[in-house]
Design an enzyme around this catalytic site. Structure first.
Site, PDB file in Angstrom:
ATOM      1  CE1 TYR A 102       5.635  19.932  25.228  1.00  0.00           C
ATOM      2  CE2 TYR A 102       7.760  19.141  26.022  1.00  0.00           C
ATOM      3  CZ  TYR A 102       6.971  19.624  25.003  1.00  0.00           C
ATOM      4  OH  TYR A 102       7.507  19.800  23.756  1.00  0.00           O
ATOM      5  N   GLY A 261       9.401  20.366  10.511  1.00  0.00           N
ATOM      6  CA  GLY A 261       8.781  19.136  10.021  1.00  0.00           C
ATOM      7  C   GLY A 261       7.265  19.263   9.926  1.00  0.00           C
ATOM      8  CG  ASP A 262       5.100  20.176  13.417  1.00  0.00           C
ATOM      9  OD1 ASP A 262       5.298  18.946  13.376  1.00  0.00           O
ATOM     10  OD2 ASP A 262       5.193  20.844  14.460  1.00  0.00           O
TER      11      ASP A 262
HETATM   12  P1  ADP Z   1      11.861  18.163  12.073  1.00  0.00           P
HETATM   13  O1  ADP Z   1      11.392  19.573  12.272  1.00  0.00           O
HETATM   14  O2  ADP Z   1      10.749  17.160  12.178  1.00  0.00           O
HETATM   15  O3  ADP Z   1      13.088  17.825  12.888  1.00  0.00           O
HETATM   16  P2  ADP Z   1      13.621  18.349   9.747  1.00  0.00           P
HETATM   17  O4  ADP Z   1      14.654  19.049  10.569  1.00  0.00           O
HETATM   18  O5  ADP Z   1      14.041  17.118   9.051  1.00  0.00           O
HETATM   19  O6  ADP Z   1      12.279  18.040  10.530  1.00  0.00           O
HETATM   20  O7  ADP Z   1      13.136  19.404   8.669  1.00  0.00           O
HETATM   21  C1  ADP Z   1      11.939  19.278   7.962  1.00  0.00           C
HETATM   22  C2  ADP Z   1      12.019  20.054   6.694  1.00  0.00           C
HETATM   23  O8  ADP Z   1      12.297  21.437   6.988  1.00  0.00           O
HETATM   24  C3  ADP Z   1      13.133  19.625   5.754  1.00  0.00           C
HETATM   25  O9  ADP Z   1      12.727  18.540   4.933  1.00  0.00           O
HETATM   26  C4  ADP Z   1      13.331  20.898   4.949  1.00  0.00           C
HETATM   27  O10 ADP Z   1      12.294  21.052   4.008  1.00  0.00           O
HETATM   28  C5  ADP Z   1      13.163  21.975   6.008  1.00  0.00           C
HETATM   29  N1  ADP Z   1      14.437  22.311   6.653  1.00  0.00           N
HETATM   30  C6  ADP Z   1      14.841  22.005   7.905  1.00  0.00           C
HETATM   31  N2  ADP Z   1      16.071  22.491   8.154  1.00  0.00           N
HETATM   32  C7  ADP Z   1      16.461  23.130   7.024  1.00  0.00           C
HETATM   33  C8  ADP Z   1      17.638  23.856   6.621  1.00  0.00           C
HETATM   34  N3  ADP Z   1      18.680  24.004   7.454  1.00  0.00           N
HETATM   35  N4  ADP Z   1      17.664  24.368   5.382  1.00  0.00           N
HETATM   36  C9  ADP Z   1      16.629  24.243   4.535  1.00  0.00           C
HETATM   37  N5  ADP Z   1      15.508  23.573   4.852  1.00  0.00           N
HETATM   38  C10 ADP Z   1      15.411  23.016   6.069  1.00  0.00           C
END
Ligand code: ADP
Length: 318
Positions: A102, A261-262
């Site tokens: 960044y 997550g976003d």
């Molecule tokens: P971040 O992007 O903030 O790290 P997460 O990895 O917890 O957040 O993922 C956010 C959301 O994206 C999850 O609650 C789910 O809805 C979706 N998601 C992320 N990874 C997967 C996956 N491997 N399979 C299905 N859904 C996923």
């Protein structure tokens, strides 16, 4: 219903193939956590006003044009003369991981809520919306006195019936110390209605041993709903003193989980603003994230997002 999102949009340079000599070719885009969420909220049919500061250079002009093309209200964006937005580059390391570098220390967005005149103008514009959304990254880039002004304003906004949604999005290198981040996040959660947290970030910031410890630690905040995202594992929804584990439907053909997550937050908030109850909003969040992670990049092209909608089961509330 209208939402205002506060944060920073950066110029993104991401590798896209290589030339004949093996030198990476770069594709230019724009991204930032609250910006990504705003794009998907707008594409879900909810009015969004994006709040940030930009410069007066060609990149700032392109960001404004991109926001407008997404149907996002840019009237609260201030432009500082002689300044340019922050930048980051992505490189694919040998093990296939994406690495981010960044250049954002002097980004105009760092002046959010800092100057008295622009703050008062901005507060008037924020009073016009129903929900304010921000993240731990928004807090991290703000000067500590500006954060205090923001907290005071959010308290007033909530007394007037507005709702505040927050994702802690902990990025250690944006903070001087983890304790600074903990203090700022705790103060914000005391003024929030909806917390959209990710277990991985919570563990990094607070050392929670597991999801139960995370929920217990957050139980005393006056949150109407706390959503804990855990990748493919069930989303935990804590509201009215009850915890619900809501399964994440399996997603096939995952290409890139950047911005998952976003996108989840966008689906969730858009559904809530459309009147869905929290459990329905979690399902909408999962669906929105599922559409995004099947494509490369945090912001997928609008046409692909629309095409994915045709495939995904869509609830009546969307
Ligand atoms: P971040 O992007 O903030 O790290 P997460 O990895 O917890 O957040 O993922 C956010 C959301 O994206 C999850 O609650 C789910 O809805 C979706 N998601 C992320 N990874 C997967 C996956 N491997 N399979 C299905 N859904 C996923």
């Amino acid at each position: 219903m209208k939402l205002a999102a506060l944060g920073e949009v950066m110029v993104e340079l991401a590798p896209q193939g290589a030339d004949g000599a093996g030198t990476p070719l770069l594709a230019q885009g724009y991204a930032g956590d609250t910006y990504n969420t705003s794009v998907y909220i707008a594409r879900s049919g909810v009015d969004v006003r994006y709040v940030t500061l930009l410069g007066d250079d060609p990149y700032s002009a392109q960001i404004l044009a991109t926001l407008a093309a997404e149907g996002i209200d840019t009237t609260a964006i201030e432009q500082l003369s002689g300044r340019s937005p922050g930048l980051y580059m992505i490189r694919n390391s040998a093990d296939g991981e994406r690495q981010f570098t960044y250049w954002r220390g002097e980004a105009p967005a760092r002046a959010l809520f800092a100057d008295t005149v622009s703050r008062e103008r901005l507060q008037a514009q924020l009073r016009e919306v129903d929900c304010i959304y921000l993240s731990g990254i928004t807090l991290a880039i703000m000067a500590p006195p500006a954060r205090e002004h923001l907290l005071t304003f959010l308290a007033e906004f909530r007394r007037g019936g507005g709702r505040v949604a927050f994702d802690s999005n902990y990025r250690p290198r944006l903070w001087a110390t983890p304790q600074d981040a903990q203090r700022a996040v705790a103060a914000l959660l005391a003024q929030a209605d909806i917390a959209l947290l990710t277990l991985e970030d919570e563990q990094l910031l607070w050392g929670d041993v597991d999801a139960d410890a995370c929920l217990t630690r957050n139980a005393d905040y006056p949150l109407a709903e706390l959503v804990l995202k855990r990748g493919p594992d069930p989303v935990l929804l804590q509201s009215d003193g009850t915890v619900h584990a809501l399964a994440v439907p399996p997603v096939t053909g995952i290409v890139d989980t950047t911005g998952a997550g976003d996108a989840f937050n966008a689906g969730y908030l858009a559904a809530r603003l459309h009147g869905a109850v929290a459990a329905e909003a979690v399902a909408a969040g999962n669906r929105c994230a599922a559409r995004v992670i099947r494509h490369r990049g945090a912001i997928i092209p609008a046409a692909q997002f629309a095409a994915e909608r045709a495939l995904a089961p869509v609830a009546a509330s969307e």
